[in-house]
Write a protein that holds these residues in place. Structure first.
Motif, PDB file in Angstrom:
ATOM      1  N   GLY A   1      27.524 -29.172  31.581  1.00 21.56           N
ATOM      2  CA  GLY A   1      27.876 -28.908  30.189  1.00 21.56           C
ATOM      3  C   GLY A   1      26.679 -28.852  29.266  1.00 21.56           C
ATOM      4  O   GLY A   1      26.705 -28.168  28.238  1.00 21.56           O
ATOM      5  N   ALA A   2      25.619 -29.559  29.608  1.00 19.25           N
ATOM      6  CA  ALA A   2      24.415 -29.556  28.779  1.00 19.25           C
ATOM      7  C   ALA A   2      23.523 -28.355  29.064  1.00 19.25           C
ATOM      8  O   ALA A   2      22.684 -27.987  28.228  1.00 19.25           O
ATOM      9  CB  ALA A   2      23.626 -30.843  28.993  1.00 19.25           C
ATOM     10  N   ALA A   3      23.688 -27.726  30.238  1.00 23.44           N
ATOM     11  CA  ALA A   3      22.792 -26.639  30.643  1.00 23.44           C
ATOM     12  C   ALA A   3      22.764 -25.465  29.672  1.00 23.44           C
ATOM     13  O   ALA A   3      21.688 -24.937  29.373  1.00 23.44           O
ATOM     14  CB  ALA A   3      23.157 -26.168  32.055  1.00 23.44           C
ATOM     15  N   PRO A   4      23.913 -25.005  29.137  1.00 18.17           N
ATOM     16  CA  PRO A   4      23.849 -23.875  28.201  1.00 18.17           C
ATOM     17  C   PRO A   4      23.206 -24.218  26.866  1.00 18.17           C
ATOM     18  O   PRO A   4      22.702 -23.319  26.187  1.00 18.17           O
ATOM     19  CB  PRO A   4      25.331 -23.498  28.009  1.00 18.17           C
ATOM     20  CG  PRO A   4      26.046 -24.086  29.174  1.00 18.17           C
ATOM     21  CD  PRO A   4      25.303 -25.336  29.491  1.00 18.17           C
ATOM     22  N   VAL A   5      23.246 -25.480  26.461  1.00 17.72           N
ATOM     23  CA  VAL A   5      22.677 -25.858  25.166  1.00 17.72           C
ATOM     24  C   VAL A   5      21.201 -25.488  25.118  1.00 17.72           C
ATOM     25  O   VAL A   5      20.714 -24.900  24.157  1.00 17.72           O
ATOM     26  CB  VAL A   5      22.873 -27.365  24.904  1.00 17.72           C
ATOM     27  CG1 VAL A   5      22.240 -27.758  23.571  1.00 17.72           C
ATOM     28  CG2 VAL A   5      24.356 -27.722  24.917  1.00 17.72           C
ATOM     29  N   GLN A   6      20.479 -25.824  26.192  1.00 20.46           N
ATOM     30  CA  GLN A   6      19.047 -25.546  26.262  1.00 20.46           C
ATOM     31  C   GLN A   6      18.742 -24.215  26.929  1.00 20.46           C
ATOM     32  O   GLN A   6      17.583 -23.810  26.959  1.00 20.46           O
ATOM     33  CB  GLN A   6      18.353 -26.643  27.073  1.00 20.46           C
ATOM     34  CG  GLN A   6      18.151 -27.941  26.335  1.00 20.46           C
ATOM     35  CD  GLN A   6      17.063 -27.847  25.290  1.00 20.46           C
ATOM     36  OE1 GLN A   6      17.366 -27.886  24.105  1.00 20.46           O
ATOM     37  NE2 GLN A   6      15.843 -27.717  25.702  1.00 20.46           N
ATOM     38  N   ASN A   7      19.767 -23.549  27.491  1.00 21.73           N
ATOM     39  CA  ASN A   7      19.511 -22.391  28.348  1.00 21.73           C
ATOM     40  C   ASN A   7      18.420 -22.790  29.351  1.00 21.73           C
ATOM     41  O   ASN A   7      17.327 -22.220  29.387  1.00 21.73           O
ATOM     42  CB  ASN A   7      19.080 -21.162  27.541  1.00 21.73           C
ATOM     43  CG  ASN A   7      18.889 -19.935  28.406  1.00 21.73           C
ATOM     44  OD1 ASN A   7      19.491 -19.807  29.474  1.00 21.73           O
ATOM     45  ND2 ASN A   7      18.042 -19.022  27.956  1.00 21.73           N
ATOM     46  N   ILE A   8      18.741 -23.803  30.169  1.00 12.54           N
ATOM     47  CA  ILE A   8      17.739 -24.385  31.066  1.00 12.54           C
ATOM     48  C   ILE A   8      17.088 -23.304  31.935  1.00 12.54           C
ATOM     49  O   ILE A   8      17.708 -22.299  32.266  1.00 12.54           O
ATOM     50  CB  ILE A   8      18.345 -25.483  31.952  1.00 12.54           C
ATOM     51  CG1 ILE A   8      19.472 -24.929  32.829  1.00 12.54           C
ATOM     52  CG2 ILE A   8      18.817 -26.654  31.114  1.00 12.54           C
ATOM     53  CD1 ILE A   8      19.983 -25.908  33.863  1.00 12.54           C
TER      54      ILE A   8
ATOM     55  N   CYS B   1      26.920 -16.794  23.061  1.00 12.34           N
ATOM     56  CA  CYS B   1      26.084 -17.991  23.199  1.00 12.34           C
ATOM     57  C   CYS B   1      24.715 -17.830  22.544  1.00 12.34           C
ATOM     58  O   CYS B   1      24.020 -18.828  22.312  1.00 12.34           O
ATOM     59  CB  CYS B   1      25.906 -18.347  24.670  1.00 12.34           C
ATOM     60  SG  CYS B   1      27.401 -18.956  25.474  1.00 12.34           S
ATOM     61  N   GLN B   2      24.287 -16.585  22.283  1.00 15.11           N
ATOM     62  CA  GLN B   2      23.014 -16.297  21.618  1.00 15.11           C
ATOM     63  C   GLN B   2      21.836 -16.980  22.344  1.00 15.11           C
ATOM     64  O   GLN B   2      20.994 -17.641  21.748  1.00 15.11           O
ATOM     65  CB  GLN B   2      23.052 -16.738  20.153  1.00 15.11           C
ATOM     66  CG  GLN B   2      24.135 -16.041  19.333  1.00 15.11           C
ATOM     67  CD  GLN B   2      24.188 -16.522  17.907  1.00 15.11           C
ATOM     68  OE1 GLN B   2      23.168 -16.915  17.326  1.00 15.11           O
ATOM     69  NE2 GLN B   2      25.374 -16.493  17.311  1.00 15.11           N
TER      70      GLN B   2
END
Length: 339
Positions: free
Chosen positions: A121-128, A160-161
């Motif tokens: 769930g955290a992966a898209p926040v940073q676009n890891i 998601c930009q």
């Protein structure tokens, strides 16, 4: 009333191992529990902070209100096509475990992202991203709860930009809580080994056919050789983004530093290796009390024990100022500041 922890110690909930407290904390295992927790927080007037694996945050003080820790589990194959497979996972799924699951299925796409700490769930926040691959390369869509409208919204890749370590979720912190993520992976394809350390390791295998499992193993070996285990030495992974420069800026830098590592980007700009800039500035291996720069990777700031979030940020500011004075480049921190 949900069973919340009061005055919860957050040391175990962030990979830097910073000891701060949350007024209230609740681990969430389902959409229903999340909606109930947010409803209760709204009724009490509590601010809400959402955590995944805590691997990309710096906690700098007491967190008033409710801290929600996403612990939802579950992963599944949604669709199989001739060339691709669509998978879905809940937000609380461990990222590296998910990568290994896809490799067991014989799928291509996530091998370069092996061993990145944190949750799905955290992966898209940073676009890891790592070794030339970013989450957006395999991203299909996600479901997120809009805390303003109270409705669950589906985001495709455009919505998601995504950009370099950026997304709409990072730009609008607190508004959306990611519930589950879908990725489209390949059943056949090419591997990405064009980053120098990975390319050298791949060439040494003498393999002729692409094999994502081998790439994943090599990535793990490279990461383990220079990145500390957060369970042993507190850290938040790469602390700074690689600065992006124009070709003109790069030319000026190369005039003084011919060997400066740089990587071309689709928009015509170049990434300059932040770790190299920090190393050249003499910070690798430096320790200042309870905080320091890792001896094997200058991008990683570490907690030697007992550090506060402000100690980490103070060190980061000094490094950034030094790099700016030497190279004229701004270093931007990757982790999010909480508190």
């Amino acid at each position: 009333m949900l069973a919340v922890q009061q005055q919860a110690d957050l040391c175990a909930y962030n990979s830097l191992g910073i000891t701060e407290r949350a007024e209230y904390l609740l681990e969430i295992g389902s959409d229903r529990e999340l909606i109930g927790a947010l409803t209760e927080a709204r009724q009490h007037g509590w601010p809400v902070t959402v955590l995944g694996g805590g691997s990309n945050v710096v906690i700098t003080g007491y967190l008033a209100g409710l801290v929600v820790v996403m612990r939802s589990r579950g992963r599944r194959v949604l669709r199989r096509d001739t060339d691709a497979v669509l998978i879905e996972g809940e937000a609380g799924e461990n990222w590296h475990d998910l990568v290994n699951w896809t490799l067991d299925l014989g799928l291509y796409g996530l091998e370069n992202l092996s061993l990145i700490p944190g949750t799905l769930g955290a992966a898209p926040v940073q676009n890891i991203g790592a070794y030339g691959v970013e989450l957006q390369d395999t991203f299909h869509s996600l479901d997120a709860l809009d805390r303003v409208t109270g409705k669950i919204r589906q985001f495709d890749r455009a919505a998601c930009q995504f950009a370099y370590r950026e997304s709409v979720f990072k730009q609008m912190p607190g508004r959306y809580v990611i519930l589950r993520v879908r990725l489209k992976l390949r059943r056949h394809g090419q591997i990405r080994v064009d980053y120098a350390p990975l390319d050298s390791a791949w060439q040494a295998t003498c393999l002729q056919r692409p094999d994502p499992r081998v790439v994943a193993r090599l990535v793990c070996q490279i990461r383990q050789s220079k990145l500390p285990d957060p369970a042993v030495l507190g850290n938040a992974g790469s602390f700074f983004k690689n600065p992006l420069v124009t070709s003109e800026q790069l030319g000026i830098l190369q005039a003084s530093y011919p060997g400066i590592p740089h990587y071309p980007q689709p928009d015509g700009r170049y990434k300059v290796a932040a770790g190299w800039l920090i190393d050249q500035s003499g910070w690798k291996g430096v320790r200042d009390g309870s905080v320091g720069v890792h001896a094997l990777q200058a991008l990683v700031l570490v907690n030697h024990g007992g550090a506060r979030g402000e100690d980490i940020l103070s060190l980061a500011r000094r490094i950034s100022e030094d790099v700016h004075n030497r190279f004229g480049l701004e270093l931007e921190m990757e982790p999010q500041r909480l508190g």
